[in-house]
Design a protein around this motif. Structure first.
Motif, short mmCIF file in Angstrom:
data_model
loop_
_atom_site.label_atom_id
_atom_site.label_comp_id
_atom_site.label_asym_id
_atom_site.label_seq_id
_atom_site.Cartn_x
_atom_site.Cartn_y
_atom_site.Cartn_z
N GLY A 1 -4.86 5.01 6.17
CA GLY A 1 -4.90 4.62 4.77
C GLY A 1 -6.26 4.91 4.20
O GLY A 1 -7.14 5.44 4.88
N SER A 2 -6.45 4.54 2.94
CA SER A 2 -7.73 4.84 2.30
C SER A 2 -8.84 3.89 2.73
O SER A 2 -10.02 4.19 2.58
CB SER A 2 -7.57 4.75 0.77
N GLY B 1 -8.33 9.22 5.88
CA GLY B 1 -7.00 8.66 5.69
C GLY B 1 -6.14 8.79 6.93
O GLY B 1 -5.42 7.86 7.29
N TRP C 1 2.24 1.82 -3.43
CA TRP C 1 1.20 2.28 -4.36
C TRP C 1 0.91 3.76 -4.17
O TRP C 1 0.83 4.52 -5.13
CB TRP C 1 -0.07 1.46 -4.16
N TRP C 2 0.76 4.18 -2.89
CA TRP C 2 0.48 5.57 -2.61
C TRP C 2 1.65 6.47 -3.03
O TRP C 2 1.45 7.56 -3.57
CB TRP C 2 0.18 5.77 -1.11
N ALA C 3 2.86 5.99 -2.81
CA ALA C 3 4.04 6.77 -3.19
C ALA C 3 4.09 6.98 -4.69
O ALA C 3 4.46 8.06 -5.19
CB ALA C 3 5.31 6.08 -2.70
N PHE D 1 -1.94 12.75 -7.70
CA PHE D 1 -3.07 13.23 -6.93
C PHE D 1 -2.99 14.74 -6.74
O PHE D 1 -4.00 15.43 -6.72
CB PHE D 1 -3.11 12.55 -5.56
N ASP E 1 0.83 -1.21 0.00
CA ASP E 1 0.00 0.00 0.00
C ASP E 1 0.86 1.26 0.00
O ASP E 1 0.56 2.24 -0.70
CB ASP E 1 -0.92 0.02 1.22
N GLU E 2 1.93 1.22 0.78
CA GLU E 2 2.82 2.38 0.86
C GLU E 2 3.46 2.68 -0.50
O GLU E 2 3.57 3.84 -0.92
CB GLU E 2 3.91 2.14 1.91
N HIS F 1 1.50 7.02 -6.74
CA HIS F 1 0.37 7.81 -7.23
C HIS F 1 0.30 9.21 -6.66
O HIS F 1 -0.40 10.07 -7.19
CB HIS F 1 -0.94 7.07 -6.95
N ALA F 2 1.01 9.44 -5.55
CA ALA F 2 0.92 10.73 -4.87
C ALA F 2 1.21 11.93 -5.77
O ALA F 2 0.48 12.93 -5.71
CB ALA F 2 1.85 10.74 -3.66
N GLN G 1 -9.12 13.27 3.49
CA GLN G 1 -7.95 13.52 4.34
C GLN G 1 -8.22 13.07 5.76
O GLN G 1 -7.36 12.43 6.40
CB GLN G 1 -7.58 15.00 4.31
#
Length: 260
Positions: free
Chosen positions: A230-231, A225, A197-199, A205, A194-195, A201-202, A222
């Motif tokens: 997390g989402s 999260g 993936w977020w990194a 965003f 997850d970390e 896509h950040a 926000q």
């Protein structure tokens, strides 16, 4: 592992043969008279295959390999995969705890039922890949349904409402458990935590998440999260949702003038 979305259907087998297997009305022994193979051993091996490799890996041949026997030897005990799946379902449904005495009232009894079903799905994720609109009419499924109905018996609901309440609770657990299993498998399926993936896509965003254009989504997203880390949190979704489901049932019980 719960790797791919393979949907199987309960009740596809020959009804007479399935019921005979489920209720063990025609158990056979080996031709040598030794308990080296039985319906129970075959079913347990099949459950182990589904637990470790996923439902897509389940076949009569794969089960035979796990038992170290020839595939054709299984057909002495089990007519085929559809009947085997029905017995697998009935067997794992027998795992849920069913204490006669639960401290508290109907809410506590329903909460225990929900948690037992939640744990069952997490132990056997392949259950989520079996459509059971045509129920398995086995002893464990029947006992489980009877026990769950007794959790709300005598509190003022009609028989149809009792059935509907159990369907509501177990349906909620089924849906939430699916989300939990899919979340737990996301890393193995995508090759990214997850970390990670977020990194990845950040940066994007920041370009599309216009707080002036989507103020509510930005604010709530926000806050959620930060609170959930997390989402999405399967555990939070289960705990929050279960409380709201029980609150809704409370309204119905109160309207009927029921008791605990």
């Amino acid at each position: 592992m719960y790797r791919t979305r393979v949907i199987e259907y309960s009740g596809k087998g020959d009804p007479a043969r399935s019921l005979a297997l489920l209720w063990r009305t025609s158990e056979r022994t080996s031709r040598k008279g030794k308990p080296d193979l039985s319906v129970d051993r075959i079913v347990r091996a099949a459950i182990e295959v589904a637990d470790s490799e996923g439902l897509q890996a389940l076949s009569m041949r794969r089960v035979a390999d796990r038992l170290g026997v020839g595939t054709m030897s299984l057909y002495t005990y089990v007519p085929g995969k559809p009947e085997l799946l029905d017995v697998m379902l009935d067997t794992v449904y027998g795992e849920t705890a069913r204490p006669e005495e639960v401290p508290g009232g109907w809410r506590e009894r329903l909460e225990l039922i929900a948690r037992e079903n939640w744990a069952l799905y997490l132990r056997h994720p392949w259950l989520l890949q079996v459509a059971t609109s045509r129920p398995v009419l086995g002893p464990n499924v029947t006992a489980k349904y009877d026990y769950e109905l007794r959790a709300v018996d005598g509190i003022g609901l009609t028989d149809v409402e009792m059935d509907s309440v159990i369907t509501l609770v177990t349906g909620f657990v089924h849906g939430t458990a699916r989300g939990a299993v899919e979340a737990s498998q996301a890393e193995s399926q995508t090759g990214m935590t997850d970390e990670q993936w977020w990194a990845a896509h950040a940066p994007f965003f920041g370009r599309i998440a216009d707080a002036s254009r989507f103020p509510t989504a930005a604010r709530v997203g926000q806050a959620a999260g930060e609170a959930l880390g997390g989402s999405y949190s399967p555990e939070h979704a289960f705990e929050f949702g279960l409380r709201r489901v029980l609150d809704g049932i409370q309204v119905l019980v109160d309207r009927r003038g029921g008791t605990t």
